[in-house]
Enzyme design. Sequence first.
Site, PDB file in Angstrom:
ATOM      1  N   GLY A  62       0.828  -1.195   0.000  1.00  0.00           N
ATOM      2  CA  GLY A  62       0.000   0.000   0.000  1.00  0.00           C
ATOM      3  C   GLY A  62       0.868   1.253   0.000  1.00  0.00           C
ATOM      4  O   GLY A  62       2.083   1.171   0.115  1.00  0.00           O
ATOM      5  N   SER A  63       0.309   2.357  -0.264  1.00  0.00           N
ATOM      6  CA  SER A  63      -1.119   2.576  -0.342  1.00  0.00           C
ATOM      7  C   SER A  63      -1.735   2.171  -1.687  1.00  0.00           C
ATOM      8  O   SER A  63      -2.925   1.912  -1.777  1.00  0.00           O
ATOM      9  CB  SER A  63      -1.407   4.065  -0.102  1.00  0.00           C
ATOM     10  OG  SER A  63      -0.756   4.854  -1.105  1.00  0.00           O
ATOM     11  N   GLY A  64      -0.925   2.063  -2.730  1.00  0.00           N
ATOM     12  CA  GLY A  64      -1.468   1.835  -4.062  1.00  0.00           C
ATOM     13  C   GLY A  64      -1.572   0.361  -4.425  1.00  0.00           C
ATOM     14  O   GLY A  64      -1.259  -0.041  -5.552  1.00  0.00           O
TER      15      GLY A  64
END
Length: 486
Positions: free
Chosen positions: A153-155
């Site tokens: 994360g975050s993506g």
Amino acid sequence: MQLNTLSVHHLSELMGKKEVSSEELTRFYLEHISRVEDKIKAFVTLTKEEALARARAVDERRARGEELSPLAGIPTAAGDNICTRGVKTTCASQILYNFIPPYDATVAGRLKGAGAILVGKCNMDEFAMGSSTENSGYFATSNPFDFDAVPGGSGGGAAAAVAAGEAAFALGTDAGGGIRQPAAFCGVIGFKPTYGYASRFGLISHVSSLGQIGVFTRDMTDLALILNEICGHDDKDATSASVDVPDFRKSLVNDVKGLRIGLPGEYFGTDVSPRVAAKVREAIVKLEELGAVCEEVAMPHIEYAPAAHYIISSAEASSNLARFDGIRHGLRVEAEDVLTMFKKTRGQGFGEEVKRRIMLGTFALSAGNYEAYYVKALKVRTLVKQDFDRAFEKFDCLLTPTSPATPFKIGEKAGDPVAMYLSKVYTMPANLAGVPAMSLPFGLVEGLPVGLQLMARHFDEGTLLRVGYTLEQSTDQTRLKPGLLL
């Protein structure tokens, strides 16, 4: 032909030869998404009808003989904190569950202008606060290499979408490793440009001085093509740098002879898994065989970077998120008076991690604590940047593990915020210094991907492309596929 395993440049060649149309390619991706999405859960919003309409428009332009970008007709995705005109943009938060931007972020607009086809908006940790995508206000995303493991994360949604063949490439954001750590966990390339190189206009950022839009890709040539589109000055962004943007394809050089690569000892301590360290050492040996000079370098203030990063980012979050109050957009919980409405809206709209960081940031900025915490963190940031400056006096780039360990299980660290923060301990320093940084896949450990992190001087993205391309051309370690694509 399994179109969703091919690179962007290969797909572009096929469309140029009229062996496949953009509409056929987009339908292939959308059908694949419908087959695997219940396992991965990479997307918060899908844009099926809009994507097919745009694909048909690209095919019409190609049929008329127009000169098109290499990205024309390529299915892509974007993190849900990058504004897309007419498409819901929630930041994976309930407080923006119904927000539809009336404009495109500059980078999204540039990709749209190049003819790229947005197939959906990707899941993420709420407002990009997290290291596993478990902090999403909607659902957790799974890692394509192990459905029981986190994607990072975050993506994590965007990284998982590219790894699982649900998008040919994706945009993401990186304020402390939000692109690089999930890229390492999902076995794809994750690139954070120099702060200010790609426009931040239209990014709903919780941390303005650290966050940068970047990209997830499957190979280095794709990365160069996309950087060519998204980098460059933007008058709408006060933090945008006024520097020339080269053709990044010219940096795809299969040669590292004489290149000096620094190995910060602080990244190879007891925190890193021995098996991850062994894979990184394997890459170092390969680079030395290819003619690079790899030597250790000291960066004595790196150990203080995580604490400084979280004080600065939480302080900025407490300020940036104050505008979400139920008045202007998003969730509004009605109440008997305005103050109660504010409290109920923010109390119900924000998740636990967001509330934790708002409170931490408010504390750090409060009278009596400002000098002790926030100002001191800014001083540490300067010392970390000076560590990078000194290292780059001697070395062309730095090489480290991207993460101390391979992906952990979903739920394993959910109750321990500090452990979650420290899973990005190696990626945060580059954000404090504002330098470009990349995670490159380098093999598997027990079936899970390992990432190499490369960092360079400000606006020297070309060196990272050169090292990454050389490793890509000289080994079989950088092109990883999860079982669902084999």
